[in-house]
Design a protein around this motif. Structure first.
Motif, PDB file in Angstrom:
ATOM      1  N   ARG A 434     -10.642 -45.681 -20.608  1.00  0.00           N
ATOM      2  CA  ARG A 434     -11.030 -44.467 -19.589  1.00  0.00           C
ATOM      3  C   ARG A 434     -10.064 -43.556 -19.689  1.00  0.00           C
ATOM      4  O   ARG A 434     -10.356 -42.322 -19.160  1.00  0.00           O
ATOM      5  CB  ARG A 434     -11.320 -45.312 -18.476  1.00  0.00           C
ATOM      6  N   ALA A 435      -8.701 -43.986 -19.344  1.00  0.00           N
ATOM      7  CA  ALA A 435      -7.684 -43.024 -19.087  1.00  0.00           C
ATOM      8  C   ALA A 435      -7.616 -41.983 -20.464  1.00  0.00           C
ATOM      9  O   ALA A 435      -7.184 -40.800 -20.111  1.00  0.00           O
ATOM     10  CB  ALA A 435      -6.329 -43.821 -18.886  1.00  0.00           C
ATOM     11  N   LEU A 436      -7.791 -42.467 -21.382  1.00  0.00           N
ATOM     12  CA  LEU A 436      -7.584 -41.780 -23.092  1.00  0.00           C
ATOM     13  C   LEU A 436      -8.639 -40.860 -22.716  1.00  0.00           C
ATOM     14  O   LEU A 436      -8.536 -39.656 -23.275  1.00  0.00           O
ATOM     15  CB  LEU A 436      -7.585 -42.800 -24.181  1.00  0.00           C
ATOM     16  N   ASP A 437      -9.912 -41.042 -22.436  1.00  0.00           N
ATOM     17  CA  ASP A 437     -11.116 -40.230 -22.278  1.00  0.00           C
ATOM     18  C   ASP A 437     -10.578 -39.013 -21.459  1.00  0.00           C
ATOM     19  O   ASP A 437     -11.028 -37.954 -21.800  1.00  0.00           O
ATOM     20  CB  ASP A 437     -12.220 -40.939 -21.702  1.00  0.00           C
ATOM     21  N   LEU A 438      -9.942 -39.086 -20.507  1.00  0.00           N
ATOM     22  CA  LEU A 438      -9.608 -38.262 -19.424  1.00  0.00           C
ATOM     23  C   LEU A 438      -8.593 -37.176 -20.120  1.00  0.00           C
ATOM     24  O   LEU A 438      -8.328 -36.318 -19.561  1.00  0.00           O
ATOM     25  CB  LEU A 438      -9.174 -38.787 -18.179  1.00  0.00           C
ATOM     26  N   LEU A 439      -7.641 -37.885 -21.067  1.00  0.00           N
ATOM     27  CA  LEU A 439      -6.690 -36.731 -21.572  1.00  0.00           C
ATOM     28  C   LEU A 439      -7.372 -35.681 -22.374  1.00  0.00           C
ATOM     29  O   LEU A 439      -6.692 -34.859 -22.980  1.00  0.00           O
ATOM     30  CB  LEU A 439      -5.948 -37.815 -22.548  1.00  0.00           C
ATOM     31  N   GLY A 440      -8.862 -35.825 -22.670  1.00  0.00           N
ATOM     32  CA  GLY A 440      -9.241 -34.448 -23.120  1.00  0.00           C
ATOM     33  C   GLY A 440      -9.203 -33.377 -22.204  1.00  0.00           C
ATOM     34  O   GLY A 440      -9.585 -32.129 -22.564  1.00  0.00           O
ATOM     35  N   GLU A 441      -9.213 -33.918 -20.904  1.00  0.00           N
ATOM     36  CA  GLU A 441      -9.125 -32.541 -19.877  1.00  0.00           C
ATOM     37  C   GLU A 441      -7.945 -32.591 -19.240  1.00  0.00           C
ATOM     38  O   GLU A 441      -7.703 -31.530 -18.559  1.00  0.00           O
ATOM     39  CB  GLU A 441     -10.131 -33.021 -18.834  1.00  0.00           C
ATOM     40  N   VAL A 442      -6.823 -33.598 -19.332  1.00  0.00           N
ATOM     41  CA  VAL A 442      -5.810 -33.416 -18.710  1.00  0.00           C
ATOM     42  C   VAL A 442      -4.479 -33.190 -19.661  1.00  0.00           C
ATOM     43  O   VAL A 442      -4.538 -34.083 -20.760  1.00  0.00           O
ATOM     44  CB  VAL A 442      -5.647 -34.523 -17.672  1.00  0.00           C
ATOM     45  N   GLN A 443      -3.423 -32.750 -19.355  1.00  0.00           N
ATOM     46  CA  GLN A 443      -2.157 -32.500 -20.220  1.00  0.00           C
ATOM     47  C   GLN A 443      -0.935 -32.932 -18.955  1.00  0.00           C
ATOM     48  O   GLN A 443      -0.950 -32.448 -18.178  1.00  0.00           O
ATOM     49  CB  GLN A 443      -1.996 -31.284 -20.747  1.00  0.00           C
ATOM     50  N   SER A 444      -0.619 -34.515 -19.158  1.00  0.00           N
ATOM     51  CA  SER A 444       0.279 -34.757 -18.152  1.00  0.00           C
ATOM     52  C   SER A 444       1.086 -35.783 -19.028  1.00  0.00           C
ATOM     53  O   SER A 444       0.861 -37.010 -19.357  1.00  0.00           O
ATOM     54  CB  SER A 444      -0.479 -35.520 -16.906  1.00  0.00           C
ATOM     55  N   SER A 445       2.363 -35.287 -19.150  1.00  0.00           N
ATOM     56  CA  SER A 445       3.429 -36.418 -19.667  1.00  0.00           C
ATOM     57  C   SER A 445       3.590 -37.814 -19.024  1.00  0.00           C
ATOM     58  O   SER A 445       3.556 -38.709 -19.458  1.00  0.00           O
ATOM     59  CB  SER A 445       4.691 -35.650 -19.650  1.00  0.00           C
ATOM     60  N   ARG A 446       3.202 -37.690 -17.538  1.00  0.00           N
ATOM     61  CA  ARG A 446       3.344 -38.891 -16.692  1.00  0.00           C
ATOM     62  C   ARG A 446       2.361 -39.987 -17.323  1.00  0.00           C
ATOM     63  O   ARG A 446       2.585 -41.244 -17.338  1.00  0.00           O
ATOM     64  CB  ARG A 446       3.328 -38.566 -15.396  1.00  0.00           C
ATOM     65  N   VAL A 447       1.265 -39.330 -17.152  1.00  0.00           N
ATOM     66  CA  VAL A 447       0.082 -40.302 -17.924  1.00  0.00           C
ATOM     67  C   VAL A 447       0.338 -40.766 -19.320  1.00  0.00           C
ATOM     68  O   VAL A 447      -0.112 -41.931 -19.371  1.00  0.00           O
ATOM     69  CB  VAL A 447      -1.155 -39.349 -17.817  1.00  0.00           C
ATOM     70  N   ARG A 448       0.350 -39.972 -20.080  1.00  0.00           N
ATOM     71  CA  ARG A 448       0.952 -40.373 -21.505  1.00  0.00           C
ATOM     72  C   ARG A 448       2.138 -41.438 -21.637  1.00  0.00           C
ATOM     73  O   ARG A 448       1.878 -42.349 -22.330  1.00  0.00           O
ATOM     74  CB  ARG A 448       1.238 -39.261 -22.413  1.00  0.00           C
ATOM     75  N   SER A 449       3.052 -41.131 -20.763  1.00  0.00           N
ATOM     76  CA  SER A 449       4.180 -42.001 -20.920  1.00  0.00           C
ATOM     77  C   SER A 449       3.676 -43.556 -20.398  1.00  0.00           C
ATOM     78  O   SER A 449       4.150 -44.751 -20.777  1.00  0.00           O
ATOM     79  CB  SER A 449       5.419 -41.567 -19.804  1.00  0.00           C
ATOM     80  N   MET A 450       2.838 -43.566 -18.960  1.00  0.00           N
ATOM     81  CA  MET A 450       2.387 -44.812 -18.685  1.00  0.00           C
ATOM     82  C   MET A 450       1.588 -45.406 -19.729  1.00  0.00           C
ATOM     83  O   MET A 450       1.636 -46.772 -19.973  1.00  0.00           O
ATOM     84  CB  MET A 450       1.486 -44.527 -17.281  1.00  0.00           C
ATOM     85  N   LEU A 451       0.759 -44.970 -20.470  1.00  0.00           N
ATOM     86  CA  LEU A 451      -0.128 -45.339 -21.643  1.00  0.00           C
ATOM     87  C   LEU A 451       0.606 -45.889 -22.569  1.00  0.00           C
ATOM     88  O   LEU A 451       0.316 -47.011 -23.219  1.00  0.00           O
ATOM     89  CB  LEU A 451      -1.064 -44.312 -22.039  1.00  0.00           C
ATOM     90  N   SER A 452       1.785 -45.264 -22.837  1.00  0.00           N
ATOM     91  CA  SER A 452       2.740 -45.596 -23.946  1.00  0.00           C
ATOM     92  C   SER A 452       3.274 -47.197 -23.485  1.00  0.00           C
ATOM     93  O   SER A 452       3.183 -48.291 -24.428  1.00  0.00           O
ATOM     94  CB  SER A 452       3.685 -44.716 -24.274  1.00  0.00           C
ATOM     95  N   GLY A 453       3.662 -47.109 -22.154  1.00  0.00           N
ATOM     96  CA  GLY A 453       4.076 -48.464 -21.883  1.00  0.00           C
ATOM     97  C   GLY A 453       3.020 -49.645 -21.840  1.00  0.00           C
ATOM     98  O   GLY A 453       3.188 -50.776 -22.197  1.00  0.00           O
ATOM     99  N   THR A 454       1.816 -49.377 -21.308  1.00  0.00           N
ATOM    100  CA  THR A 454       0.557 -50.653 -21.552  1.00  0.00           C
ATOM    101  C   THR A 454       0.719 -50.584 -22.983  1.00  0.00           C
ATOM    102  O   THR A 454       0.014 -51.997 -23.322  1.00  0.00           O
ATOM    103  CB  THR A 454      -0.552 -49.817 -21.094  1.00  0.00           C
TER     104      THR A 454
END
Length: 481
Positions: A434-454
């Motif tokens: 679901r978070a990856l779906d939202l990356l189609g609308e959002v550019q945030s290094s914070r979110v991408r970093s969290m998903l990398s850790g996950t």
């Protein structure tokens, strides 16, 4: 700082308070009434970014006639009434504009306010309010498309076009600006630029916006150097420049540029100290506490949050005190001080429960129950209580207003990480998708970093249902430039 003794070439007529509108608000606070306006807008398919400041401006008479989107919302809220019944001036009487006939297009936007040379000429149009920055406005498809392209691609030309109508064009260096004393129109442009940046960050995240937003900040401080025609205008310029510095600092912060963020926050704090602006000081310390926590300096986060609370205490905003207590809680969590964290969380909830107040700062429109839950989730996650963290993160994502797409992505990524670390890989993968779906609308290094850790936590669980799909999709994300 300029003296207020310099006369304006065209004295402004003081606005007449809209007592009818104030009566219609009744016992609701401006923030509560603004929330009712936004709900009414959604009922008829409109999108307006109404907040307590807008309500204050209407009641003070600064907005003599609302724009067309607000007109439709107000007439929906109060059926059977006309704009004049609501205390507004007839549209045809405002700035000499004629009333729009059926089928007419909305009036063109006002000229660039930076072209004005006096205290009043070219000032903010009373019917053009800050909802023009809301990219949801279905009656402004062209600007919405421009903004979306600008902040999803980071294209320089389109970002410049997005900012230039407000007198802070990023292409013009401070040295190229004409040397003249700033007036009300400049203060308006500065305040509206701050709102625009906040709205776009809420919707699209910081990464596509930061590089282009720093130039308007330089232009803002050039205005301060030029001086103002009146003391009141000078105060607005200093406050606006400080808020813009914080906004640009947040864009740097959220996109991982911590040194830049620290510099911008310090600049805002210095501006607050020069002018004795307690509200700006509290805001600067609030963001400095958040940055210190993210940068791995939890003790500094605690000290900055406590300094923010000292500055904010006389301001009379329980919601601000609630947010600052949460900033302190984040610092205690980083120090692994569970008791200190829990005590700060209790204070945050107690302040929050007091409800909104007229003294709530405009910049706090993002802070509601969803943000409260999200920040508490981060505290429990830092303390290693994954189950409790996941519960709060899930609730944050469910409660968040759809306008704050970036925050929904953040809370969902937080949920995915908490579930993964709590030993629930299948649910974590679902949240991660679901978070990856939202990356189609959002550019945030914070979110991408969290998903990398996950993804790293989930790697040993690749054979679990849904995990491999998440890992493969995450691995296919384009690299950030």
């Amino acid at each position: 700082m300029a003296s207020s003794s310099v006369p304006s070439s065209q004295p402004a007529r003081p606005p007449r308070p809209n007592l009818v509108f104030r009566h219609l608000r009744g016992s609701r606070s401006p923030a509560e009434f603004a929330a009712a306006v936004r709900r009414a807008a959604r009922e008829i398919g409109e999108r307006v970014s109404c907040d307590a400041r807008y309500v204050h401006r209407v009641e003070a008479g600064e907005i003599r006639c609302p724009n067309y989107a607000y007109e439709r919302v107000f007439l929906h809220m109060f059926p059977g009434r006309t704009l004049t019944d609501l205390g507004f001036a007839p549209r045809s009487s405002v700035r000499g504009r004629r009333t729009r006939a059926a089928g007419d297009q909305p009036a063109a936007r006002p000229e660039n306010p930076a072209n004005a040379t006096s205290e009043t000429s070219g000032a903010c149009e009373p019917y053009e309010t800050h909802d023009r920055y809301d990219t949801y406005d279905p009656h402004d498809h062209e600007e919405s498309d421009v903004l979306r392209r600008a902040f999803m691609t980071g294209g320089g030309a389109t970002v410049a076009a997005a900012l230039s109508p407000y007198g802070l064009a990023p292409e013009a260096s401070a040295a190229q600006r004409p040397v003249r004393r700033a007036g009300t129109s400049d203060a308006c442009a500065l305040e509206e630029a701050v709102r625009r940046i906040r709205v776009l960050d809420d919707r699209h995240g910081a990464d596509g916006l930061y590089r282009r937003a720093a130039a308007p900040l330089r232009a803002a401080y050039a205005l301060l150097d030029a001086g103002a025609t009146r003391q009141r205008t000078a105060d607005r310029l200093y406050a606006g420049a400080g808020e813009l510095a914080i906004s640009v600092g947040w864009l740097a912060h959220d996109s991982g540029r911590f040194d830049d963020a620290r510099s911008h926050y310090a600049e805002a704090l210095a501006t607050a100290r020069v002018t004795g602006d307690a509200g700006l000081e509290a805001h600067a310390f609030c963001n400095m506490a958040f940055l210190a926590r993210d940068a791995g300096r939890p003790r500094e986060a605690v000290r900055a949050a406590q300094a923010a609370q000292r500055a904010a205490r006389p301001l009379g905003s329980p919601r601000l005190m609630s947010l600052l207590a949460l900033r302190e809680a984040g610092g205690w969590a980083g120090l692994a001080d569970r008791t200190g964290c829990e005590q700060a969380l209790i204070r945050a909830q107690a302040y929050f429960d007091r409800g909104p107040a007229e003294a709530d700062p405009e910049w706090m429109t993002f802070y509601g129950e969803a943000e409260l839950e999200g920040l508490e989730a981060q505290c429990w996650s830092t303390l290693g209580d994954w189950t409790r963290a996941a519960r709060h993160a899930r609730r944050a994502a469910e409660l968040q207003d759809p306008h704050f797409t970036r925050n929904i992505a953040l809370y969902t990524a937080e949920l995915a990480d908490d579930l993964a670390r709590g030993g629930r890989p299948e649910e974590a993968a679902q949240a991660g998708m679901r978070a990856l779906d939202l990356l189609g609308e959002v550019q945030s290094s914070r979110v991408r970093s969290m998903l990398s850790g996950t993804s790293r936590v989930l790697l040993p669980h690749r054979r679990t249902s849904g995990v491999s799909q998440f890992l493969d999709r995450h691995a296919s994300l384009p690299r950030m430039v």
